[in-house]
Design a protein around this motif. Structure first.
Motif, PDB file in Angstrom:
ATOM      1  N   UNK A 277       0.819  -1.215   0.000  1.00  0.00           N
ATOM      2  CA  UNK A 277       0.000   0.000   0.000  1.00  0.00           C
ATOM      3  C   UNK A 277       0.853   1.266   0.000  1.00  0.00           C
ATOM      4  N   UNK A 278       1.959   1.237   0.722  1.00  0.00           N
ATOM      5  CA  UNK A 278       2.859   2.398   0.737  1.00  0.00           C
ATOM      6  C   UNK A 278       3.430   2.640  -0.658  1.00  0.00           C
ATOM      7  N   UNK A 279       3.848   1.584  -1.331  1.00  0.00           N
ATOM      8  CA  UNK A 279       4.387   1.732  -2.684  1.00  0.00           C
ATOM      9  C   UNK A 279       3.322   2.292  -3.621  1.00  0.00           C
ATOM     10  N   UNK A 280       2.098   1.799  -3.514  1.00  0.00           N
ATOM     11  CA  UNK A 280       1.002   2.275  -4.365  1.00  0.00           C
ATOM     12  C   UNK A 280       0.752   3.762  -4.158  1.00  0.00           C
ATOM     13  N   UNK A 281       0.611   4.194  -2.907  1.00  0.00           N
ATOM     14  CA  UNK A 281       0.307   5.591  -2.637  1.00  0.00           C
ATOM     15  C   UNK A 281       1.493   6.506  -2.950  1.00  0.00           C
ATOM     16  N   UNK A 282       2.704   6.055  -2.648  1.00  0.00           N
ATOM     17  CA  UNK A 282       3.887   6.866  -2.959  1.00  0.00           C
ATOM     18  C   UNK A 282       4.017   7.063  -4.471  1.00  0.00           C
ATOM     19  N   UNK A 283       3.755   6.002  -5.229  1.00  0.00           N
ATOM     20  CA  UNK A 283       3.822   6.106  -6.695  1.00  0.00           C
ATOM     21  C   UNK A 283       2.728   7.019  -7.220  1.00  0.00           C
ATOM     22  N   UNK A 284       1.525   6.884  -6.686  1.00  0.00           N
ATOM     23  CA  UNK A 284       0.404   7.723  -7.118  1.00  0.00           C
ATOM     24  C   UNK A 284       0.660   9.195  -6.819  1.00  0.00           C
ATOM     25  N   UNK A 285       1.358   9.473  -5.718  1.00  0.00           N
ATOM     26  CA  UNK A 285       1.616  10.856  -5.312  1.00  0.00           C
ATOM     27  C   UNK A 285       2.553  11.577  -6.270  1.00  0.00           C
TER      28      UNK A 285
ATOM     29  N   UNK B  27      -6.198  11.062 -13.628  1.00  0.00           N
ATOM     30  CA  UNK B  27      -5.466  10.383 -12.562  1.00  0.00           C
ATOM     31  C   UNK B  27      -6.425   9.824 -11.523  1.00  0.00           C
ATOM     32  N   UNK B  28      -7.492  10.555 -11.254  1.00  0.00           N
ATOM     33  CA  UNK B  28      -8.465  10.096 -10.261  1.00  0.00           C
ATOM     34  C   UNK B  28      -9.129   8.800 -10.694  1.00  0.00           C
ATOM     35  N   UNK B  29      -9.395   8.660 -11.992  1.00  0.00           N
ATOM     36  CA  UNK B  29     -10.005   7.427 -12.486  1.00  0.00           C
ATOM     37  C   UNK B  29      -9.080   6.232 -12.262  1.00  0.00           C
ATOM     38  N   UNK B  30      -7.790   6.445 -12.489  1.00  0.00           N
ATOM     39  CA  UNK B  30      -6.815   5.384 -12.227  1.00  0.00           C
ATOM     40  C   UNK B  30      -6.770   5.054 -10.743  1.00  0.00           C
ATOM     41  N   UNK B  31      -6.800   6.097  -9.920  1.00  0.00           N
ATOM     42  CA  UNK B  31      -6.736   5.902  -8.472  1.00  0.00           C
ATOM     43  C   UNK B  31      -7.961   5.134  -7.969  1.00  0.00           C
ATOM     44  N   UNK B  32      -9.143   5.481  -8.500  1.00  0.00           N
ATOM     45  CA  UNK B  32     -10.362   4.782  -8.112  1.00  0.00           C
ATOM     46  C   UNK B  32     -10.294   3.301  -8.487  1.00  0.00           C
TER      47      UNK B  32
ATOM     48  N   UNK C  68      -7.367   3.174   8.465  1.00  0.00           N
ATOM     49  CA  UNK C  68      -7.908   4.535   8.450  1.00  0.00           C
ATOM     50  C   UNK C  68      -6.862   5.528   7.961  1.00  0.00           C
ATOM     51  N   UNK C  69      -5.619   5.328   8.346  1.00  0.00           N
ATOM     52  CA  UNK C  69      -4.539   6.207   7.914  1.00  0.00           C
ATOM     53  C   UNK C  69      -4.328   6.113   6.410  1.00  0.00           C
ATOM     54  N   UNK C  70      -4.355   4.890   5.885  1.00  0.00           N
ATOM     55  CA  UNK C  70      -4.191   4.693   4.438  1.00  0.00           C
ATOM     56  C   UNK C  70      -5.366   5.304   3.682  1.00  0.00           C
ATOM     57  N   UNK C  71      -6.579   5.109   4.199  1.00  0.00           N
ATOM     58  CA  UNK C  71      -7.760   5.686   3.558  1.00  0.00           C
ATOM     59  C   UNK C  71      -7.668   7.205   3.526  1.00  0.00           C
ATOM     60  N   UNK C  72      -7.171   7.809   4.606  1.00  0.00           N
ATOM     61  CA  UNK C  72      -7.040   9.263   4.661  1.00  0.00           C
ATOM     62  C   UNK C  72      -6.045   9.754   3.618  1.00  0.00           C
ATOM     63  N   UNK C  73      -4.924   9.065   3.474  1.00  0.00           N
ATOM     64  CA  UNK C  73      -3.925   9.449   2.476  1.00  0.00           C
ATOM     65  C   UNK C  73      -4.477   9.284   1.063  1.00  0.00           C
ATOM     66  N   UNK C  74      -5.204   8.201   0.853  1.00  0.00           N
ATOM     67  CA  UNK C  74      -5.849   7.964  -0.443  1.00  0.00           C
ATOM     68  C   UNK C  74      -6.832   9.082  -0.779  1.00  0.00           C
TER      69      UNK C  74
END
Length: 202
Positions: free
Chosen positions: A43-51, A59-64, A83-89
């Protein structure tokens, strides 16, 4: 690696049948532990890459789409970490749609405080929900809905006095009464709306 563990779990039914119950439980416990260990890093790799990607509706469509794929991984986290991951997402998703949502709602304050304006605001809300309803977890979406509620109060508060005058002066005929009821229907008034002080006047 996470999906590989899931595949192993799903594809070893015959082998598992050869084991004693306590051995089967040991295998499943190990697989679950490995999923739990891998989930935070995935999950960290996914969110860091998305950021690192430019923020946009595309980009939002890809994120969804990725959020749906990450659901099993999210399920392995403890509640606080999830909850922390959801908040970052949601922060990333909000950055994607903030500009588009603000542009979409920019015309609402200019809608006149008339019955026609009330109908127009209803159409604007309907279109907004069609375009942005999937972003309901973002702060920009919630801010837009709060703005809509404020604009509706502004418009309907101005419309009520004139409405009361017209209703008081209209003939007591079924056709005239039905026409007034139809006006409320065009405004998209819900049963919940009718229980509020504002709509009680209508």
């Amino acid at each position: 690696a996470f999906q590989h563990i899931r595949d192993l779990d799903a594809g070893t039914a015959q082998q598992m049948a050869l084991l004693r119950p306590e051995e089967r439980e040991e295998v499943r416990t190990y697989l679950t532990r490995r999923e739990t260990e891998l989930a935070p890093g995935i999950l960290k790799f996914w969110l860091d890459t998305s950021a690192t990607e430019p923020r946009s509706i595309a980009t939002s469509n890809t994120l969804l789409g990725m959020r749906g794929q990450m659901a099993p991984v999210m399920g392995m986290l403890d509640p606080d970490h999830r909850a922390s991951v959801e908040a970052e997402y949601n922060q990333l998703l909000d950055a994607d749609v903030q500009g588009a949502i603000q542009a979409d709602t920019a015309t609402w304050p200019a809608i006149p405080a008339t019955m026609d304006g009330a109908e127009e605001l209803g159409r604007q809300e309907s279109g907004f929900l069609q375009r942005f309803g999937q972003y309901s977890s973002t702060s920009s979406f919630n801010a837009a809905m709060a703005q809509f509620a404020s604009e509706r109060t502004r418009i309907y508060s101005a419309v009520v006095p004139e409405w009361e005058k017209q209703v008081a002066a209209m003939p007591a005929q079924s056709a005239a009464i039905d026409a007034r009821k139809n006006e409320l229907n065009l405004l998209g008034v819900t049963s919940a709306d009718r229980s509020t002080p504002l709509f009680h006047a209508f």
